[in-house]
Scaffold this motif. Structure first.
Motif, short mmCIF file in Angstrom:
data_model
loop_
_atom_site.label_atom_id
_atom_site.label_comp_id
_atom_site.label_asym_id
_atom_site.label_seq_id
_atom_site.Cartn_x
_atom_site.Cartn_y
_atom_site.Cartn_z
N LEU A 120 -20.85 20.79 21.66
CA LEU A 120 -21.26 22.11 22.17
C LEU A 120 -21.93 22.95 21.09
CD1 LEU A 120 -18.21 23.06 24.44
CD2 LEU A 120 -20.44 22.16 25.14
N ALA A 121 -21.40 22.89 19.88
CA ALA A 121 -22.00 23.66 18.79
C ALA A 121 -23.41 23.19 18.51
CB ALA A 121 -21.13 23.54 17.53
N ASP A 122 -23.64 21.88 18.58
CA ASP A 122 -24.96 21.34 18.27
C ASP A 122 -25.94 21.53 19.42
OD1 ASP A 122 -26.13 19.47 15.96
OD2 ASP A 122 -27.00 18.86 17.87
N VAL A 123 -25.48 21.30 20.66
CA VAL A 123 -26.40 21.42 21.79
C VAL A 123 -26.84 22.87 21.99
CG1 VAL A 123 -24.75 21.81 23.69
CG2 VAL A 123 -26.84 20.47 24.09
N ALA A 124 -26.02 23.82 21.56
CA ALA A 124 -26.40 25.23 21.65
C ALA A 124 -27.64 25.52 20.82
CB ALA A 124 -25.25 26.12 21.20
N VAL A 125 -27.83 24.75 19.76
CA VAL A 125 -28.97 24.94 18.86
C VAL A 125 -30.14 24.05 19.24
CG1 VAL A 125 -29.75 24.77 16.46
CG2 VAL A 125 -27.43 25.59 16.97
N HIS A 126 -29.85 22.79 19.57
CA HIS A 126 -30.92 21.80 19.72
C HIS A 126 -31.23 21.41 21.16
CE1 HIS A 126 -29.41 20.94 15.50
NE2 HIS A 126 -30.64 21.33 15.33
N GLY A 127 -30.31 21.62 22.09
CA GLY A 127 -30.60 21.35 23.49
C GLY A 127 -30.33 19.94 23.96
N THR A 129 -27.83 16.63 22.56
CA THR A 129 -26.94 16.11 21.52
C THR A 129 -26.04 15.02 22.09
OG1 THR A 129 -26.87 18.31 20.51
CG2 THR A 129 -25.23 16.72 19.77
N ILE A 130 -25.93 13.93 21.36
CA ILE A 130 -25.03 12.85 21.75
C ILE A 130 -24.05 12.60 20.61
CG2 ILE A 130 -26.75 11.83 23.26
CD1 ILE A 130 -27.27 9.70 21.15
N CYS A 131 -23.02 11.82 20.89
CA CYS A 131 -22.06 11.49 19.84
C CYS A 131 -22.02 9.99 19.64
CB CYS A 131 -20.68 12.05 20.16
SG CYS A 131 -19.91 11.36 21.64
N GLY A 132 -21.60 9.59 18.46
CA GLY A 132 -21.51 8.17 18.15
C GLY A 132 -20.90 7.99 16.77
N MET A 133 -20.87 6.75 16.34
CA MET A 133 -20.31 6.43 15.02
C MET A 133 -21.19 5.39 14.34
SD MET A 133 -17.69 8.38 14.69
CE MET A 133 -16.86 7.67 13.26
N LEU A 190 -33.51 8.76 28.52
CA LEU A 190 -34.43 9.47 29.42
C LEU A 190 -35.01 10.70 28.74
CD1 LEU A 190 -32.48 9.38 32.82
CD2 LEU A 190 -33.79 7.59 31.70
N VAL A 191 -34.16 11.42 28.03
CA VAL A 191 -34.60 12.64 27.35
C VAL A 191 -35.58 12.31 26.22
CG1 VAL A 191 -33.81 14.57 25.91
CG2 VAL A 191 -32.52 13.93 27.96
N GLU A 192 -35.37 11.20 25.54
CA GLU A 192 -36.28 10.78 24.47
C GLU A 192 -37.70 10.62 24.99
OE1 GLU A 192 -34.50 7.23 22.89
OE2 GLU A 192 -32.58 8.28 22.62
N ARG A 193 -37.84 10.17 26.25
CA ARG A 193 -39.17 9.96 26.84
C ARG A 193 -39.92 11.26 27.05
NH1 ARG A 193 -39.74 8.07 31.58
NH2 ARG A 193 -41.44 6.58 31.25
N LEU A 194 -39.19 12.39 27.03
CA LEU A 194 -39.84 13.70 27.15
C LEU A 194 -40.46 14.14 25.83
CD1 LEU A 194 -37.20 15.80 29.16
CD2 LEU A 194 -39.19 14.57 30.05
N GLY A 195 -40.11 13.46 24.75
CA GLY A 195 -40.52 13.91 23.42
C GLY A 195 -39.55 14.90 22.82
N VAL A 196 -38.39 15.06 23.47
CA VAL A 196 -37.36 15.96 22.96
C VAL A 196 -36.53 15.20 21.94
CG1 VAL A 196 -35.27 17.25 23.56
CG2 VAL A 196 -37.25 17.30 25.09
N THR A 197 -36.30 15.81 20.78
CA THR A 197 -35.47 15.19 19.75
C THR A 197 -34.01 15.25 20.15
OG1 THR A 197 -37.03 15.77 17.99
CG2 THR A 197 -34.78 15.24 17.33
N VAL A 198 -33.36 14.12 20.18
CA VAL A 198 -31.93 14.05 20.51
C VAL A 198 -31.15 13.99 19.20
CG1 VAL A 198 -30.11 12.71 21.63
CG2 VAL A 198 -32.41 12.84 22.67
N HIS A 199 -30.21 14.91 19.03
CA HIS A 199 -29.41 14.97 17.81
C HIS A 199 -28.10 14.20 17.99
CE1 HIS A 199 -31.63 18.12 15.43
NE2 HIS A 199 -32.28 18.11 16.58
N MET A 200 -27.54 13.78 16.88
CA MET A 200 -26.31 12.98 16.88
C MET A 200 -25.21 13.70 16.11
SD MET A 200 -24.86 9.93 17.66
CE MET A 200 -26.05 8.57 17.72
#
Length: 231
Positions: A120-127, A129-133, A190-200
């Motif tokens: 939530l903290a990251d998506v508030a800034v970048h729109g 965000t996914i999680c992983g390891m 799907l979001v990557e195809r929009l040209g939107v940067t996905v944060h981790m």
């Protein structure tokens, strides 16, 4: 930040070899579905949960939800033939009461509050965000049983859920994917195809997806440790 949750519970459990939906597999006295939904029920930032289920399980899940006796709104909708179509069904019900949506696999029962807070903290800034390891093992590209190369694992992450997005971004991504008849492996693809940067952001190695019979023993061990820590 408030969010709506799409909880995917329409799986068939083929790799689990159950002959039924693995959501109803019992772990430590409760079905998998209840272990997964509990964290979100306890999270005040979650303002509504949309559970996506198989058509023939709508009534069963509704009874289970009614038995929870919670004030949080839980809507149950019928899923589609593919994961992506099920998310789209849930997404159609979102966007009226929150600007952010989280998508989570029902077979990941070990999501925790700290993980949600990071998202939530990251998506508030970048729109988006996914999680992983980070992957732990050496990774090799193999073709026809032969190693072609060793891949630099420092740039490789195992992707998990929840995945978090501004609702309008995810809706646009699904609309464009549907028009192009593109079937992705997760929402981020799907979001990557929009040209939107996905944060981790960091998830957890415990945030496993219960998929095969071998996973059940690991899940039981995690649950037992979790309950010991609560005592």
């Amino acid at each position: 930040m408030k969010y709506e949750l799409i909880l995917l519970a329409a799986g068939q459990g083929k790799r689990m070899e159950l002959g039924r939906n693995k959501m109803w597999l019992e772990l430590s006295g409760h079905v998998l579905f209840l272990h997964t939904i509990r964290t979100f029920l306890e999270d005040d930032a979650c303002c509504r949960i949309v559970v996506v289920v198989k058509e023939d399980e709508l009534a069963y899940v509704q009874e289970m939800v009614n038995a929870l006796h919670v004030e949080k709104e839980i809507l149950i909708v019928m899923g589609g033939s593919e994961r992506q179509y099920s998310v789209a069904k849930g997404l159609a019900e979102c966007g009226q009461i929150a600007d952010v949506v989280l998508v989570h696999d029902g077979a990941r029962p070990f999501v925790d509050q700290a993980m949600i807070d990071r998202l939530l903290a990251d998506v508030a800034v970048h729109g988006a965000t996914i999680c992983g390891m980070p992957v732990k093992d050496t990774m090799k590209r193999v073709r026809n049983g032969m190693v072609e190369e060793t891949i630099d694992r420092s740039v490789l992450w195992q992707v998990q859920t929840p995945q978090a997005f501004r609702t309008e971004i995810l809706k646009q991504a699904h609309e464009i994917a549907a028009a192009a008849e593109f079937l992705g492996t997760d929402e981020a693809s799907l979001v990557e195809r929009l040209g939107v940067t996905v944060h981790m952001v960091e998830g957890s190695y415990n945030n496993m997806k219960v998929t095969t019979p071998e996973d059940v023993a690991f899940a039981e061990a995690i649950l037992q440790e979790k309950w010991r820590n609560r005592v």
